[in-house]
Structure formats: C-alpha cells, structure tokens
Enzyme design. Structure first.
Site, PDB file in Angstrom:
ATOM      1  N   ARG A  91      -0.425  -9.452 -14.470  1.00 28.90           N
ATOM      2  CA  ARG A  91       0.438  -9.813 -13.328  1.00 28.90           C
ATOM      3  C   ARG A  91      -0.330 -10.643 -12.300  1.00 28.90           C
ATOM      4  O   ARG A  91      -0.168 -10.481 -11.097  1.00 28.90           O
ATOM      5  CB  ARG A  91       0.980  -8.562 -12.626  1.00 28.90           C
ATOM      6  N   SER A 125       9.201  -3.567 -11.100  1.00 27.03           N
ATOM      7  CA  SER A 125       8.088  -2.629 -10.898  1.00 27.03           C
ATOM      8  C   SER A 125       7.456  -2.897  -9.546  1.00 27.03           C
ATOM      9  O   SER A 125       7.068  -4.024  -9.259  1.00 27.03           O
ATOM     10  CB  SER A 125       6.999  -2.833 -11.957  1.00 27.03           C
ATOM     11  N   GLU A 184       2.471  -4.360  -7.067  1.00 23.69           N
ATOM     12  CA  GLU A 184       2.594  -5.594  -7.844  1.00 23.69           C
ATOM     13  C   GLU A 184       3.383  -6.608  -7.008  1.00 23.69           C
ATOM     14  O   GLU A 184       3.182  -7.813  -7.097  1.00 23.69           O
ATOM     15  CB  GLU A 184       3.361  -5.279  -9.137  1.00 23.69           C
TER      16      GLU A 184
HETATM   17  N1  EPU Z   1       7.123   7.272 -17.525  1.00 26.55           N
HETATM   18  C1  EPU Z   1       7.217   8.520 -16.904  1.00 26.55           C
HETATM   19  N2  EPU Z   1       8.352   8.798 -16.192  1.00 26.55           N
HETATM   20  C2  EPU Z   1       9.379   7.926 -16.086  1.00 26.55           C
HETATM   21  C3  EPU Z   1       9.294   6.668 -16.715  1.00 26.55           C
HETATM   22  C4  EPU Z   1       8.144   6.345 -17.433  1.00 26.55           C
HETATM   23  O1  EPU Z   1       6.323   9.326 -16.972  1.00 26.55           O
HETATM   24  O2  EPU Z   1      10.380   8.297 -15.436  1.00 26.55           O
HETATM   25  C5  EPU Z   1       5.896   6.948 -18.276  1.00 26.55           C
HETATM   26  C6  EPU Z   1       6.111   7.173 -19.769  1.00 26.55           C
HETATM   27  O3  EPU Z   1       4.976   7.819 -20.263  1.00 26.55           O
HETATM   28  C7  EPU Z   1       6.177   5.767 -20.342  1.00 26.55           C
HETATM   29  C8  EPU Z   1       5.266   5.037 -19.386  1.00 26.55           C
HETATM   30  O4  EPU Z   1       5.534   5.608 -18.100  1.00 26.55           O
HETATM   31  O5  EPU Z   1       5.697   5.735 -21.634  1.00 26.55           O
HETATM   32  C9  EPU Z   1       5.462   3.544 -19.352  1.00 26.55           C
HETATM   33  O6  EPU Z   1       6.801   3.230 -19.074  1.00 26.55           O
HETATM   34  P1  EPU Z   1       7.438   1.865 -19.632  1.00 26.55           P
HETATM   35  O7  EPU Z   1       6.954   1.584 -21.000  1.00 26.55           O
HETATM   36  O8  EPU Z   1       8.891   1.892 -19.347  1.00 26.55           O
HETATM   37  O9  EPU Z   1       6.818   0.701 -18.809  1.00 26.55           O
HETATM   38  P2  EPU Z   1       5.964   0.615 -17.493  1.00 26.55           P
HETATM   39  O10 EPU Z   1       4.515   0.701 -17.748  1.00 26.55           O
HETATM   40  O11 EPU Z   1       6.538   1.585 -16.546  1.00 26.55           O
HETATM   41  C10 EPU Z   1       5.654  -1.999 -17.662  1.00 26.55           C
HETATM   42  C11 EPU Z   1       5.892  -3.184 -16.766  1.00 26.55           C
HETATM   43  C12 EPU Z   1       7.358  -3.551 -16.752  1.00 26.55           C
HETATM   44  C13 EPU Z   1       7.791  -3.854 -18.180  1.00 26.55           C
HETATM   45  C14 EPU Z   1       7.534  -2.620 -19.037  1.00 26.55           C
HETATM   46  C15 EPU Z   1       7.858  -2.839 -20.497  1.00 26.55           C
HETATM   47  C16 EPU Z   1       4.169  -3.072 -15.076  1.00 26.55           C
HETATM   48  C17 EPU Z   1       3.848  -2.815 -13.653  1.00 26.55           C
HETATM   49  N3  EPU Z   1       5.432  -2.887 -15.424  1.00 26.55           N
HETATM   50  O12 EPU Z   1       6.317  -0.902 -17.047  1.00 26.55           O
HETATM   51  O13 EPU Z   1       7.493  -4.735 -15.984  1.00 26.55           O
HETATM   52  O14 EPU Z   1       9.155  -4.214 -18.228  1.00 26.55           O
HETATM   53  O15 EPU Z   1       6.128  -2.279 -18.965  1.00 26.55           O
HETATM   54  O16 EPU Z   1       6.868  -3.561 -21.134  1.00 26.55           O
HETATM   55  O17 EPU Z   1       3.295  -3.461 -15.842  1.00 26.55           O
HETATM   56  C18 EPU Z   1       7.889  -5.571 -13.790  1.00 26.55           C
HETATM   57  O18 EPU Z   1       6.746  -6.024 -13.829  1.00 26.55           O
HETATM   58  O19 EPU Z   1       8.648  -5.722 -12.778  1.00 26.55           O
HETATM   59  C19 EPU Z   1       8.371  -4.783 -14.918  1.00 26.55           C
HETATM   60  C20 EPU Z   1       9.546  -4.186 -14.908  1.00 26.55           C
END
Ligand code: EPU
Length: 329
Positions: free
Chosen positions: A162, A228, A324
C-alpha cells in the site's frame, strides 16, 4: 474545466466528511491541468481520485484537483501480452470491467476496489493475492511545480505494501495522468485466495471477487468508509512466537521481514468490532473498516475511534497498527 470556490467536499470523499475546500477544480486534459497548476502556483494542491482512501480532518485551505480524463487505449501487443494505457481519472473498476470483458487477465483480482487508476498507483492497491505493482509497467505524471511530464518505470515507483514513491519522497509533487499496464490474452490466473479456486476465466474471477467483497465490505454508496482503515502489521518472529503461545489461534502469514498478523483479528480481540464512537463505528463484518455510521460523523469521531483502536491493540498485544488511509489536514 470547472472551478468552484468554497464548496463542500462531501460528494468527493467516500467517508462523506462534510468539510469545505477553498477551491475545487476539474480538468479534462493535461493542458487544462497545466493551466490550473500555473494559476494556483504557491497554493496547497491536493489531487483526489474518487476520494476513497482519505480522511479530511477539517476544512481544506487549498486547491483540490480532480481529473475528468477517463479513457483507456491499447498501446500494442507482444505475443500474449497487451499494453493498455489508462487515464488517471478513470475508475479502476470500470477499466477492469472493460478489459475482462475483452478476455484480458491481470487486473481481475482488483475488481470492485473503489478508486481511480491514478490512485491505484499511488496506493499500490491490492487484494486476493495481486497488487497493482504486479501489472503496472509505467506511470505518467505531471510535476506540480513545473508542469513538466515525467515517466516513472515500475522500479522508479518504489512500490511497497500500500505504498509508493508518490506517498513518500514525492508526496504532493506529481499528478498522475496515466498508467500503463501489462495484461495477458491467455495469462495465468491468480487463484490462491480462498473462494477463487477452480475459476477458469478472468471474468469468472472478477465475478467471485465482487461477490466476496460484497459480503465483507460496505458499499460506499450506502455507508461512508474508506475501505481498510489500517494496514496489517508485520511483527518480528520472536514477538510472534511469544504471542502465539498466548493466542494459539492467531492467524498469521510469514513474510520476508517477519510475520504479518491481520489487523482485523487484533481489533476483534480487543472487543472494538461493531462498536461506535460518536457518529463513527467499526464495521461489524470487517473490523479493519471504519464507517460513517450515522452519515453525519465528524472527522474527529473517526480520528478518536481510530486512536482508541490503536491504543487498545497496543495495550493488549504491544503491536502498533497504523492507518492505511491518508489523513488530510
Ligand atoms: N478476521 C477476523 N475477524 C473479522 C474479519 C477478518 O479475525 O471479522 C481475520 C481473519 O483471520 C482473516 C483475516 O482477518 O483471515 C484477513 O481478512 P481478509 O482476508 O478479509 O483480508 P484483510 O487482511 O482484512 C486485506 C486488504 C484488503 C483486501 C483483502 C483481500 C489490507 C489493509 N487490506 O484485508 O484491502 O481486499 O486483504 O485480499 O491489506 C483495502 O485496502 O481497502 C482493502 C479492502
């Protein structure tokens, strides 16, 4: 060219903060952009796309510039590769819709991410195993100080998680006017993320990504947010090992410089998921996202909520999480 003075920026930021800009201007060509830059030389300049990754912390005492250049063109082909140049003001998802419709792959995992082509390069947006940097060949930008055009190669953009040179050394110095992508006619798909396995075409990946995002993330047209809000922190291996002894279920991913822990999980552990503070709230389906819950949240509500979450994560895990989203003072 359109110029307005002392207008509300509410329609131009997805958090829907009702703050005022001294000047708001739109341009339809690079020439118009240069004229605006010359007219407002010495003023604070802020270039926005869809305003989907920023938080206005108050009124903006400067000039907000927004591109109305929204075309894309094929520059040429090389075997299976197709080079597409898109204007900075084009909505990224509209580009992805067009190219996947034509059968090209490379961008489909980034479907439905809010924001423009220009912003996607500044932010190196990423989702479902792909980052913008994987397909960007070069970025065409205009210097705010001189109006001169400069082409940045992928390497010169210094992309990171990012992150890019446009958020660091060159912050506030260039306006991105076009981005060239390398796409593929029959390229391999990136299907490593859960829910994408078995997809056969870029269009199918796009459909699945949109379905996943719709279940986890708020529609910015319905609930103000900036995607995010926090980055996923990377912690040293030793710290991870200590925490894993206390929290055996802690999700984690090994990365080059340590262990990445999902901020969403950390926030959920602190108990902030779904909680509100003033008009702001932590989204109940994805705590990484802060929302303008009432539609009338003030910048300060979001700032205080974000700070309370950072403090809670720090107190419980000794991990510092950082936004972010770009704060615009
Ligand atoms: N999780 C929880 N509780 C929740 C939701 C998620 O504990 O209520 C944990 C779970 O273990 C899950 C992990 O968080 O496996 C990761 O969640 P997810 O794969 O949905 O993605 P993220 O890491 O939360 C990142 C990006 C998103 C992108 C997704 C999918 C960042 C800051 N965010 O989110 O990007 O869509 O991966 O690849 O890196 C954005 O940048 O605006 C954005 C939405």
């Amino acid at each position: 060219m359109k110029i307005k003075e002392n207008i509300s920026l509410l329609p131009y930021n997805t958090f829907r903060m009702d703050v005022c800009a001294k000047v708001y201007a739109e341009y339809e060509s690079v020439d118009e952009l240069r004229r605006l830059l010359a007219q407002y030389r010495g003023e604070r300049i802020l270039c926005i796309g869809q305003g989907s990754n920023l938080l206005f912390t108050g009124d903006f005492d400067g000039v907000v510039l927004r591109s109305q250049m929204v075309r894309a063109r094929a520059l040429g082909e090389n075997g299976d590769e197709v080079y597409i140049e898109a204007d900075g003001g084009l909505v990224l998802d509209e580009l992805i819709d067009q190219v996947t419709d034509m059968g090209m792959s490379g961008l489909e995992n980034l479907s439905y991410i809010p924001g423009t082509v220009g912003a996607s390069a500044v932010q190196n947006v990423g989702a479902y195993g792909v980052e913008a940097k994987d397909v960007i060949v070069s970025v065409k930008a205009v210097s705010i100080a001189t109006g001169e055009e400069r082409i940045f190669t992928n390497e010169e953009c210094r992309f990171g998680y990012r992150d890019s040179i446009f958020k660091n050394e060159l912050q506030g110095q260039y306006v991105i006017v076009a981005v060239t992508y390398r796409l593929y006619k029959h390229g391999a798909l990136c299907l490593e993320y859960k829910g994408l396995e078995g997809a056969r075409t870029a269009a199918e990946v796009r459909e699945r990504v949109i379905a996943i995002r719709r279940t986890k993330l708020p529609e910015v047209s319905e609930l103000g947010s900036a995607g995010s809000f926090f980055k996923n922190p990377v912690i040293p291996v030793e710290q991870y090992q200590c925490l894993a002894a206390r929290y055996p279920d802690m999700p984690h991913y090994e990365v080059a410089n340590g262990v990445k822990v999902p901020a969403a999980w950390l926030i959920e552990q602190t108990g902030w998921k779904g909680k509100t503070l003033g008009g702001a709230a932590v989204y109940d389906k994805q705590p990484l996202v802060l929302v303008n819950a009432t539609g009338h949240a003030q910048p300060d509500d979001i700032i205080r909520l974000a700070q309370a979450i950072c403090d809670a994560v720090q107190a419980q895990f000794a991990i510092s999480i950082s936004p972010e989203v770009n704060y615009i003072a």
